[in-house]
Design a protein around this motif. Structure first.
Motif, mmCIF file in Angstrom:
data_model
loop_
_atom_site.group_PDB
_atom_site.id
_atom_site.type_symbol
_atom_site.label_atom_id
_atom_site.label_comp_id
_atom_site.label_asym_id
_atom_site.label_seq_id
_atom_site.Cartn_x
_atom_site.Cartn_y
_atom_site.Cartn_z
ATOM 1 N N PRO A 131 0.796 -1.234 0.000
ATOM 2 C CA PRO A 131 0.000 0.000 0.000
ATOM 3 C C PRO A 131 0.821 1.274 0.000
ATOM 4 O O PRO A 131 0.339 2.321 -0.441
ATOM 5 N N HIS A 132 2.052 1.219 0.471
ATOM 6 C CA HIS A 132 2.892 2.414 0.498
ATOM 7 C C HIS A 132 3.947 2.393 -0.606
ATOM 8 O O HIS A 132 4.940 3.131 -0.538
ATOM 9 N N GLY A 133 3.704 1.558 -1.610
ATOM 10 C CA GLY A 133 4.586 1.544 -2.766
ATOM 11 C C GLY A 133 5.529 0.359 -2.791
ATOM 12 O O GLY A 133 5.910 -0.193 -1.755
ATOM 13 N N TRP A 134 5.885 -0.036 -3.991
ATOM 14 C CA TRP A 134 6.828 -1.135 -4.221
ATOM 15 C C TRP A 134 7.528 -0.884 -5.537
ATOM 16 O O TRP A 134 6.905 -0.476 -6.526
ATOM 17 N N THR A 135 8.828 -1.095 -5.556
ATOM 18 C CA THR A 135 9.616 -0.937 -6.776
ATOM 19 C C THR A 135 10.416 -2.208 -7.010
ATOM 20 O O THR A 135 11.090 -2.694 -6.092
ATOM 21 N N GLN B 85 -0.048 0.991 -15.399
ATOM 22 C CA GLN B 85 -0.853 0.484 -14.285
ATOM 23 C C GLN B 85 -0.085 0.456 -12.964
ATOM 24 O O GLN B 85 -0.679 0.602 -11.896
ATOM 25 N N VAL B 86 1.226 0.241 -13.037
ATOM 26 C CA VAL B 86 2.077 0.196 -11.832
ATOM 27 C C VAL B 86 3.244 1.148 -12.099
ATOM 28 O O VAL B 86 4.314 0.734 -12.552
ATOM 29 N N PRO B 87 3.063 2.440 -11.841
ATOM 30 C CA PRO B 87 4.063 3.448 -12.224
ATOM 31 C C PRO B 87 5.479 3.182 -11.713
ATOM 32 O O PRO B 87 6.449 3.582 -12.363
ATOM 33 N N SER B 88 5.611 2.474 -10.590
ATOM 34 C CA SER B 88 6.944 2.222 -10.041
ATOM 35 C C SER B 88 7.778 1.297 -10.917
ATOM 36 O O SER B 88 8.994 1.173 -10.713
ATOM 37 N N THR B 89 7.147 0.649 -11.902
ATOM 38 C CA THR B 89 7.903 -0.234 -12.792
ATOM 39 C C THR B 89 8.487 0.506 -13.991
ATOM 40 O O THR B 89 9.200 -0.099 -14.800
ATOM 41 N N ALA B 90 8.187 1.789 -14.134
ATOM 42 C CA ALA B 90 8.721 2.573 -15.257
ATOM 43 C C ALA B 90 10.246 2.514 -15.248
ATOM 44 O O ALA B 90 10.891 2.695 -14.206
#
Length: 322
Positions: free
Chosen positions: A119-123, A253-258
Motif C-alpha cells: 500500500p505504500h509503494g513497491w519498486t 498500471q504500476v508506475p513504479s515499474t517505469a
C-alpha cells in the motif's frame, strides 16, 4: 513413488494429484474432502492436528510429500488466522513427512513474497523477476509463505542428503474450468481479467495453467537433486495475462515499474521460470491464447468491441509459436 498431496481437493491440488498419477506415482490426497479423482486415494483429515497428522502419515508411509494445503487467498480471513493456519499446516505436514521417512518434500509458496502491491509503494529490483529478488512481505498471507520457504530451507539444513526439500511459487493459478468461464478465486473470470488491465495489474499479469504447475511438481519429484535441496522456484507461463506488451502496460498500471519494464516487449512475462527449466527441464505447455475456450474468446472479442466502439470482428491474438 507413494506421494501424499495435502490440499489435493483444491484448485491447484486436483491438477497436481492428476499430474503425479499420470506420471505413474501412487497418489494419496489428504484434505478436508475427497477430490474424487480417478486413481487418487482420498483421505480426509485435519492437518492442523499435529498428532493425528503424524499418525496418518506414519500409516501411509509416503516416499514424498507435496504440501499445498493453505488458506489460499490473501485477506480472505483475519490476518492472525491466515498466518497461524498456513505456518502450522506447513510445519505439521512437512515434519510428519520427515517422521514417516519420506525422502522428498515440496511445498507451495507464492510470488507475493516479493511484496508487489504494497500500500505504500513497491519498486522491483529488476524485471523480469527471478528468485534472486529480495522478499518483502507486507501482509500475513505473504509472510506465511516466507515462513514456509524458511521451513523448507531449515529442513534441508537439518537433514542434509537424507531428504531433498523444495518450494515453488506458482503464479496466478488458472484451473482448466476457468478457461471455460468459471470464476477465478477472485470472483471474476479470465476474460474479465484480460478486458480490464487493472484486475491483473495487482499480480503483475502473472499466471500459470494448473496443469503446468502439476507438471512442474512431477518434474521436481522425478529430477530434483540433493545439491538443489532447499531451493525455491518461480513457476509461471512464458507470456503475460495481458493483451498489450508489459513494456507499456506495466508502467501505466504500476508506475513504479517505469524504466524496469522496457525489456518486456511482445508477450514477455514479468516473472522468469528459467531456474525451473535449468534445474528440472520443465517448461510450461499452455498459454491463455490457446487455452481460452472458443466461447470465452468470442466473449472477450465482444467486450473489447463494446469498449472501443468498433465492430466485433477483431479476433483474439493467435497462440504464441512454440
Amino acid at each position: 513413488m507413494r506421494i501424499i498431496v495435502t490440499g489435493g481437493a483444491g484448485r491447484l491440488g486436483r491438477s497436481v494429484a492428476s499430474a503425479l498419477g499420470e506420471a505413474g506415482h501412487e497418489v494419496v490426497s489428504v484434505d478436508r474432502t475427497d477430490p474424487g479423482l480417478p486413481g487418487v486415494e482420498g483421505r480426509t483429515a485435519d492437518l492442523l492436528d499435529h498428532d493425528a497428522t503424524h499418525e496418518l502419515f506414519a500409516t501411509l508411509r509416503p516416499d514424498a510429500v507435496v504440501h499445498l494445503a493453505a488458506i489460499a487467498v490473501p485477506f480472505s480471513a483475519p490476518e492472525h488466522v491466515i498466518l497461524a493456519t498456513n505456518q502450522t499446516l506447513a510445519f505439521t505436514a512437512l515434519t510428519a513427512g520427515i517422521a514417516a521417512r519420506a525422502t522428498r518434500l515440496l511445498a507451495a509458496s507464492s510470488p507475493t513474497v516479493i511484496g508487489y502491491g504494497a500500500p505504500h509503494g513497491w519498486t522491483p529490483e529488476a524485471l523480469p523477476i527471478t528468485e534472486e529478488h529480495r522478499v518483502a512481505p507486507w501482509n500475513a498471507y505473504a509472510l506465511s509463505k516466507v515462513a514456509i520457504e524458511s521451513t523448507v530451507a531449515m529442513l534441508a539444513r537439518a537433514h542434509s542428503d537424507a531428504v531433498i526439500t523444495g518450494a515453488f511459487r506458482p503464479c496466478f493459478v488458472v484451473s482448466p474450468e476457468e478457461w471455460e468461464g468459471a470464476p477465478t478465486q477472485q470472483g471474476h473470470t479470465i476474460v474479465d481479467r484480460l478486458a480490464d488491465p487493472a484486475l491483473a495489474a495487482v499480480s503483475l499479469y502473472n499466471y500459470v495453467d494448473a496443469r503446468d504447475a502439476g507438471r512442474f511438481v512431477a518434474a521436481w519429484i522425478d529430477r530434483a537433486e540433493a545439491r538443489h535441496s532447499g531451493e525455491v522456484y518461480f513457476v509461471g507461463a512464458d507470456d503475460a495475462l495481458a493483451l498489450a506488451p508489459l513494456s507499456t502496460l506495466l508502467p501505466a498500471q504500476v508506475p513504479s515499474t517505469a524504466g524496469f519494464a522496457d525489456g518486456l516487449v511482445d508477450r514477455a512475462a514479468a516473472f522468469s521460470s528459467a531456474k525451473a527449466t535449468a534445474h528440472l527441464g520443465w517448461r510450461p505447455e499452455h498459454d491463455w491464447r490457446s487455452a481460452l475456450s472458443p466461447a470465452e474468446a468470442a466473449r472477450l472479442t465482444d467486450l473489447l468491441a463494446a469498449d472501443t466502439g468498433r465492430p466485433a470482428t477483431t479476433p483474439v491474438p493467435a497462440p504464441a509459436p512454440r
